[in-house]
Design an enzyme around this catalytic site. Structure first.
Site: not given
Ligand code: GDP
Ligand code: MN
Length: 402
Positions: A120, A208
């Site tokens: 992530y 993101e």
């Protein structure tokens, strides 16, 4: 909880037009401009187009619902297809799907990746620290708040001084502390720097990548993309404005974006135009007090000129739910005569016949009222106070047949 307070994941797409999430494929286009590796693919709006895309891409593809919300995988909106037939079938199922209130109108068909690990990475603002926050985790593919709660050792964060920017040493520090696998480290370091560049260049609120994957071929690739645009920066990013327009479905919201006016849709029948957020909010309250329901509101902002008023009215009058228009202007920097001229021009251009109630107060109010009185359009009523204007608008809304 700490993360939520930092605002990392509580960014929502509002109808208020202040920020907006792009579709995944648009985010990937922006990432690619900064050199971040993304799988190649095509947008499809029909099952047949998805099949054709799968044929062109070749091999196994993944068919992905394009909606402005995450968790598409869990909702069944992401499917692997080993043949064009299968891609067509998946697209048929996914198109039209309702993913938590978001209807799928497009799928993104891309070359499937062989995933070894999911990580992530994100950059957002930490308003408390007044700095960009870069986050990296070795636990990707899941909600980052859950990672923070259950495996905090796998989440590394760094605040960036915006003047000196994000440096290679920050990236190396993050990679080390997040526990990224040795073989993927160099790729992740590079992508973090590119991601920070994308964040600053596009003036975004959030970029993101979840998951950022390490593939069987040893590459590090952005498998998903979430980009949240700050609408206040659109004036210097015409390409982002275009992307945003393609995401916005509501015709009035689209028109408002094109014209650069602040517009919020509500569900009543009194259209509201004011200047300045505070006055507009009070106008909503006064309309409610008078027993009416606002259809929308539009903030023409301080110092509105006649052409801005025309643009604002164009947006309001294009909404078929509006039965009455209430224009509430307090002239400070805004001059009431400018507003009156804008109103008359708009009436000429648009030929609007619905009732319009106007309250002009402040700078050049007499001139403004005089301009309206001279032309005396039959559907325009001038009221002296905000309350009387609201009451009149509500009465008219009730009397006008739908
Ligand atoms: P989200 O559910 O909306 O966040 O959509 P993502 O794009 O993040 O995809 C969700 C999950 O689908 C990923 O975490 C992967 O596990 C899986 N996935 C997506 N694309 C591929 C792919 O090309 N290959 C494989 N094997 N899995 C994929
Ligand atoms: Mn994802």
């Amino acid at each position: 909880m700490a993360l939520r307070a930092r605002g990392a994941h509580c960014l929502v797409t509002t109808s208020q037009g202040r920020r907006l999430d792009l579709f995944e494929y648009q985010g990937k286009q922006l990432f690619a401009r900064h050199g971040i590796p993304v799988p190649s693919g095509e947008v499809a709006e029909t099952p047949e187009a998805a099949r054709a895309a799968a044929e062109r891409i070749g091999g196994t593809v993944v068919v992905k619902a394009q909606v402005q919300i995450g968790g598409r995988g869990k909702a069944g909106g992401i499917q692997l297809a080993s043949t064009p037939d299968e891609a067509e079938l998946h697209a048929r199922n996914i198109l039209g799907m309702d993913i938590r209130g978001h209807i799928v109108h497009q799928v993104w068909v891309e070359a499937a990746s062989e995933i070894v690990k999911e990580y992530y990475a994100s950059v957002t603002f930490d308003r408390g620290e007044k700095k960009p926050l870069v986050m990296l985790s070795a636990a990707g593919g899941m909600d980052i708040e859950e990672v923070a709660a259950t495996q905090p050792e796998k989440l590394a964060t760094v605040h960036v001084d915006p003047l000196t920017g994000f440096q290679a040493h920050h990236a190396r520090w993050l990679v080390y502390h997040a526990g990224i696998d040795a073989g993927a480290q160099a790729g992740v370091v590079k992508i973090l720097q590119q991601l920070y560049q994308a964040f600053t260049e596009f003036d975004t609120m959030l970029v993101e990548i979840n998951p950022l994957i390490w593939t069987a071929t040893g590459d590090v690739v952005a498998l998903d993309a979430k980009v949240t645009i700050d609408n206040n920066s659109l004036y210097r990013h015409p390409d982002l404005l275009e992307m945003q327009l393609s995401v916005t479905e509501d015709p009035q919201e689209r028109l408002a974006q094109e014209k650069g006016v602040t517009y919020v849709k509500l569900d009543g029948d009194v259209g509201i135009l004011g200047n300045g957020a505070g006055l507009v909010m009070s106008t909503l309250d006064v309309v409610a007090l008078a027993g009416g329901r606002p259809a929308n509101f539009l903030d023409a902002g301080g110092g509105s000129k006649a052409d801005e008023v025309v643009a604002a009215l164009e947006v309001l009058l294009s909404d078929p739910k509006v039965k009455v228009l209430l224009i509430n202007i307090f002239g400070g920097i805004t001059r009431c005569d400018e507003v009156a001229n804008g109103l008359l021009t708009a009436l000429d251009n648009l030929g609007a016949t619905l009732p319009i109630v106007v309250r002009l107060d402040g700078t050049n109010e007499d001139e403004g009222r005089k301009i309206i009185a001279e032309q005396a359009p039959p559907n325009v009523v001038v009221e002296a106070t905000m309350l009387s204007a609201a009451q009149r608008a509500v009465e008219l809304a009730k009397g006008v047949p739908a």
